[in-house]
Design a protein around this motif. Structure first.
Motif, mmCIF file in Angstrom:
data_model
loop_
_atom_site.group_PDB
_atom_site.id
_atom_site.type_symbol
_atom_site.label_atom_id
_atom_site.label_comp_id
_atom_site.label_asym_id
_atom_site.label_seq_id
_atom_site.Cartn_x
_atom_site.Cartn_y
_atom_site.Cartn_z
ATOM 1 N N ARG A 356 1.008 -1.257 -0.075
ATOM 2 C CA ARG A 356 -0.007 -0.035 0.060
ATOM 3 C C ARG A 356 0.883 1.396 0.121
ATOM 4 N N GLN A 357 0.473 2.077 -0.597
ATOM 5 C CA GLN A 357 1.111 3.597 -0.632
ATOM 6 C C GLN A 357 1.009 4.462 0.463
ATOM 7 N N LEU A 358 2.098 4.937 1.089
ATOM 8 C CA LEU A 358 1.834 5.678 2.137
ATOM 9 C C LEU A 358 1.872 6.967 1.804
ATOM 10 N N SER A 359 2.833 7.410 1.199
ATOM 11 C CA SER A 359 2.737 8.987 0.524
ATOM 12 C C SER A 359 1.748 9.394 -0.250
ATOM 13 N N ASP A 360 1.477 10.464 -0.532
ATOM 14 C CA ASP A 360 0.319 11.165 -1.173
ATOM 15 C C ASP A 360 0.442 10.846 -2.766
ATOM 16 N N ALA A 361 -0.580 10.299 -3.476
ATOM 17 C CA ALA A 361 -0.690 10.112 -4.755
ATOM 18 C C ALA A 361 -0.164 11.440 -5.536
ATOM 19 N N GLU A 362 0.728 11.101 -6.525
ATOM 20 C CA GLU A 362 1.166 12.213 -7.620
ATOM 21 C C GLU A 362 0.377 11.884 -8.769
ATOM 22 N N GLN A 363 0.062 13.008 -9.619
ATOM 23 C CA GLN A 363 -0.608 12.673 -10.768
ATOM 24 C C GLN A 363 0.435 12.089 -11.853
ATOM 25 N N SER A 364 0.169 11.174 -12.511
ATOM 26 C CA SER A 364 1.386 10.918 -13.462
ATOM 27 C C SER A 364 1.601 11.957 -14.652
ATOM 28 N N ALA A 365 2.898 12.160 -14.863
ATOM 29 C CA ALA A 365 3.107 13.056 -16.022
ATOM 30 C C ALA A 365 2.748 12.438 -17.418
ATOM 31 N N LEU A 366 2.676 10.968 -17.389
ATOM 32 C CA LEU A 366 2.709 10.114 -18.620
ATOM 33 C C LEU A 366 1.594 9.403 -18.811
ATOM 34 N N GLU A 367 1.041 9.091 -19.708
ATOM 35 C CA GLU A 367 -0.085 7.743 -19.687
ATOM 36 C C GLU A 367 0.908 6.421 -19.916
ATOM 37 N N PRO A 368 0.321 5.537 -19.280
ATOM 38 C CA PRO A 368 0.885 3.993 -19.450
ATOM 39 C C PRO A 368 1.507 3.808 -20.792
ATOM 40 N N GLY A 369 0.804 4.252 -21.927
ATOM 41 C CA GLY A 369 1.141 3.771 -23.248
ATOM 42 C C GLY A 369 2.288 4.487 -23.827
ATOM 43 N N ASP A 370 2.730 5.518 -22.923
ATOM 44 C CA ASP A 370 3.859 6.388 -23.326
ATOM 45 C C ASP A 370 5.189 6.180 -22.620
ATOM 46 N N VAL A 371 4.931 5.262 -21.726
ATOM 47 C CA VAL A 371 6.334 5.088 -20.824
ATOM 48 C C VAL A 371 7.139 3.897 -21.901
ATOM 49 N N SER A 372 8.438 4.381 -22.093
ATOM 50 C CA SER A 372 9.434 3.312 -22.565
ATOM 51 C C SER A 372 10.021 2.450 -21.474
ATOM 52 N N VAL A 373 9.714 1.131 -21.631
ATOM 53 C CA VAL A 373 10.392 0.390 -20.771
ATOM 54 C C VAL A 373 11.764 -0.471 -21.453
ATOM 55 N N PRO A 374 12.875 -0.268 -20.712
ATOM 56 C CA PRO A 374 14.055 -0.662 -21.404
ATOM 57 C C PRO A 374 14.406 -2.026 -21.563
ATOM 58 N N ARG A 375 15.361 -2.349 -22.228
ATOM 59 C CA ARG A 375 15.633 -3.755 -22.581
ATOM 60 C C ARG A 375 17.205 -3.609 -22.058
ATOM 61 N N ALA A 376 17.342 -4.519 -21.355
ATOM 62 C CA ALA A 376 18.518 -4.970 -20.680
ATOM 63 C C ALA A 376 19.504 -5.742 -21.714
ATOM 64 N N PHE A 377 20.844 -5.055 -21.731
ATOM 65 C CA PHE A 377 21.700 -5.909 -22.660
ATOM 66 C C PHE A 377 23.176 -5.934 -22.145
#
Length: 647
Positions: A356-377
């Motif tokens: 559970r989150q204890l700190s205040d929720a912050e409005q996300s600056a990005l939509e989930p579809g805009d987040v680039s998840v990296p590839r480790a190499f």
């Protein structure tokens, strides 16, 4: 907003919030743990006081919450304005009380990394509670001489007594659960805390050291985070076996034994420590039932788990990065946690991975579809060496897929004994949402891959790191992932040095971004703070004996080779890499007629803390890249002035 240093006291979770819209000030926040839906609130007066410290310049560990036997809740905190310790009543019924006296030299006595000495049972009855806290103190009182570091005991009546002195550095004073002893770390120049450290033990009587009882239990190698289990067993993180791991320490002989066996064949090795750039880190701790909670790095990503009976069990929390662990008596952990798609927040995590989150929720600056998840190499570099990185592809759901290979920004992290973050970084996403790919490089010398990898920069700074950053860029271009003609390198501090080395030693990059980067190693060796005053002995060689090598490795002596457009960003109050270093680079760019921009932030130190400046720095970098790489940046951003010579 940056949240750090989760702690537990009296059934409450505490942490610090560094608020960029309030000039980066640190406020202590708390919330009840046993109350569902409880809302966090500032500890009164702490936001106004700015709870921070500049011990070692990088700080950390500026405060400590505690509960008195009569039920009162308090915070001891070092205030950045004058570096004095103050007592804050959490109820706000009384004004903050200055505990340490005002020094003769303004801001001359600085405090960090506190721990409260437990009182013997019965001493606190009848209103006689007189808590003793032990702090690292850094004294800037000898004019131009190096500051003096020591351990001191501080009482609420203002009495301050020296616990240990004589070493160049101290950290991690940790009292035994019964208050009978104090473990702590010390080290001397030219070592850094990830090189060679001593673990001490001193007997205590009524919170004061017993004369003649201080002894070195373990003399190296790289020790960190001494801690006591609830039953009084001393532990420490050591890399004696080539990877940072948790060991139990015999307080009579100093012998150590790992609490966890070696990794199974084919299993990735694990690193349970982190470099001590800041105070008060904790990657392990016990709950009330004696279960050992811990975090570790494997493959550049952080993990959370518990150790029972010598076996490690990972907790499937869904997070990929964890900060300081504060373990509750009830068998949960409170920490700063984040993932590749979720911003850092204070969360309480259960053994089954629920949270559970204890700190205040912050409005996300990005939509989930805009987040680039990296590839480790992992990729091949020079001399048969392999290095590691995370590759972020451009991603923006509001824009049609771009044709052709995108530009690439190569990130060279600071430290250099640091590592690429394994969580959502809005600074990286700023670029990927604008059509620019990013590779975050864990070059040789980075933490998280064992001692041998961390030591690859010994005598090789500016060589191994530069080679690995170049190799990462060429590897991705060779795979067809990025545009070979639009490669950019960016770094701050030590990463800025790597950036400058790459731009003066190769023609691979089309542009560079240096944030408070090191340009002149000789100047750095002569004019930097105590903590890093001898750091270059290991990275380059002893100075002035190796002065010629310092000049050979300094980008400022190779400015005749500067042909690459560059933007330089600098704070005026930087005590780690003085402004003069950036000004030398800018002057050289102007003399050579190379397109460049110079952005100075008044009042900023080593790293930008104020919200408007953080935004302005990114926008200036984007404007600069748009002009030199030939694209029009999206959005309405100020146009930075690009010069081609002297004004």
């Amino acid at each position: 907003m940056r949240r750090t240093e989760s702690r537990i006291a009296g059934g409450w979770a505490y942490w610090v919030e560094e608020r960029p819209l309030e000039r980066g000030r640190g406020a202590v926040v708390r919330v009840r743990l046993d109350e569902s839906g409880a809302q966090p609130a500032d500890v009164p007066h702490t936001a106004e006081a700015d709870i921070r410290t500049s011990v070692h310049e990088y700080g950390g560990g500026a405060w400590l919450p505690f509960t008195a036997p009569h039920g009162g809740h308090f915070v001891l905190g070092s205030c950045m304005s004058d570096h004095r310790i103050r007592l804050f009543d959490v109820t706000g019924r009384s004004e903050p009380q200055a505990v340490t006296p005002e020094p003769d030299t303004p801001r001359g006595l600085r405090y960090a990394d506190p721990a409260l000495v437990p009182e013997p049972q019965g001493n606190a009855e009848g209103g006689s509670f007189d808590p003793v806290s032990v702090w690292v103190r850094e004294a800037h009182t000898d004019g131009g001489h190096e500051p003096r570091n020591e351990l001191v005991a501080v009482r609420l009546d203002g009495m301050v007594s020296v616990v240990a002195t004589g070493a160049d550095f101290y950290s991690s004073p940790r009292p035994a659960p019964d208050g009978s002893a104090l473990a702590y770390l010390s080290w001397d120049h030219p070592n850094m805390p990830w090189d060679h450290v001593r673990l001490h033990l001193v007997d205590l009587r009524d919170g004061s050291p017993v004369p003649g009882s201080d002894r070195v239990l373990v003399d190296g190698p790289a020790l960190a985070q001494p801690a006591w289990s609830p039953n009084g067993d001393l532990h420490v993180v050591t890399d004696v076996d080539g990877w940072w791991s948790i060991h139990r320490v015999d307080t009579h002989t100093g012998a150590t034994e790992p609490v966890l066996g070696d990794a199974a064949p084919g299993e990735s090795r694990r690193e349970f420590g982190v470099p001590a750039w800041v105070f008060a880190q904790a990657t392990y701790g016990w709950d009330g039932g004696g279960t050992l909670w811990c975090t570790w790095t494997s493959g550049g990503v952080r993990h959370l788990g518990v150790i029972r009976g010598g076996h490690l069990e990972e907790i499937p929390s869904g997070f990929t990065e964890f900060g300081r662990l504060a373990v509750t008596p009830g068998g949960t952990v409170v920490t700063v946690a984040a993932s590749w798609t979720r911003r850092a927040a204070i969360v309480e995590i259960s053994p089954d991975g629920g949270h559970r989150q204890l700190s205040d929720a912050e409005q996300s600056a990005l939509e989930p579809g805009d987040v680039s998840v990296p590839r480790a190499f992992t990729f091949d570099s020079d001399d048969g060496r392999q290095a590691h990185a995370f590759f972020f592809r451009p991603k923006n759901s509001a824009v049609a897929d771009q044709t052709g290979e995108p530009p690439l920004i190569v990130l060279s992290h600071g430290g250099p004994t640091g590592s690429a973050r394994s969580s959502l970084d809005l600074g990286i996403q700023y670029w990927t949402t604008r059509g620019i790919a990013v590779v975050d490089v864990n070059y040789g010398g980075s933490t998280g891959y064992g001692t041998d990898y961390r030591n690859l920069l010994a005598g090789q700074w500016g060589i191994v790191d530069t080679q690995d950053c170049i190799a990462a860029a060429l590897h991705l271009a060779g795979e067809g992932n990025v545009d070979l003609q639009r490669l950019v390198i960016k770094g701050g501090s030590a990463g800025g040095y790597t950036t400058l080395c790459a731009l003066t030693g190769s023609d691979v990059f089309a542009a560079g971004i240096s944030r408070y980067g090191v340009a002149d190693l000789e100047a750095l060796a002569r004019d930097t703070h105590k903590f890093e005053a001898r750091y270059l002995d290991g990275l380059i060689g002893p100075y002035p004996l190796e002065a010629e090598l310092y000049r050979e490795r300094s980008p400022i002596w190779r400015t005749g080779q500067l042909r690459t457009p560059m933007i330089v960003l600098q704070g005026t109050e930087d005590r780690v890499v003085p402004q003069s270093q950036s000004e030398q680079v800018v002057a050289a760019l102007a003399d050579a007629g190379v397109p460049h921009a110079y952005v100075v932030f008044e009042g900023e130190g080593h790293g930008f803390r104020r919200g408007p400046n953080i935004v302005a720095a990114l926008e200036a970098e984007l404007s600069f890249l748009g002009q030199v790489l030939g694209f029009e940046p999206a959005g309405d951003i100020p146009r930075v002035e690009v010069l081609k010579g002297h004004r």
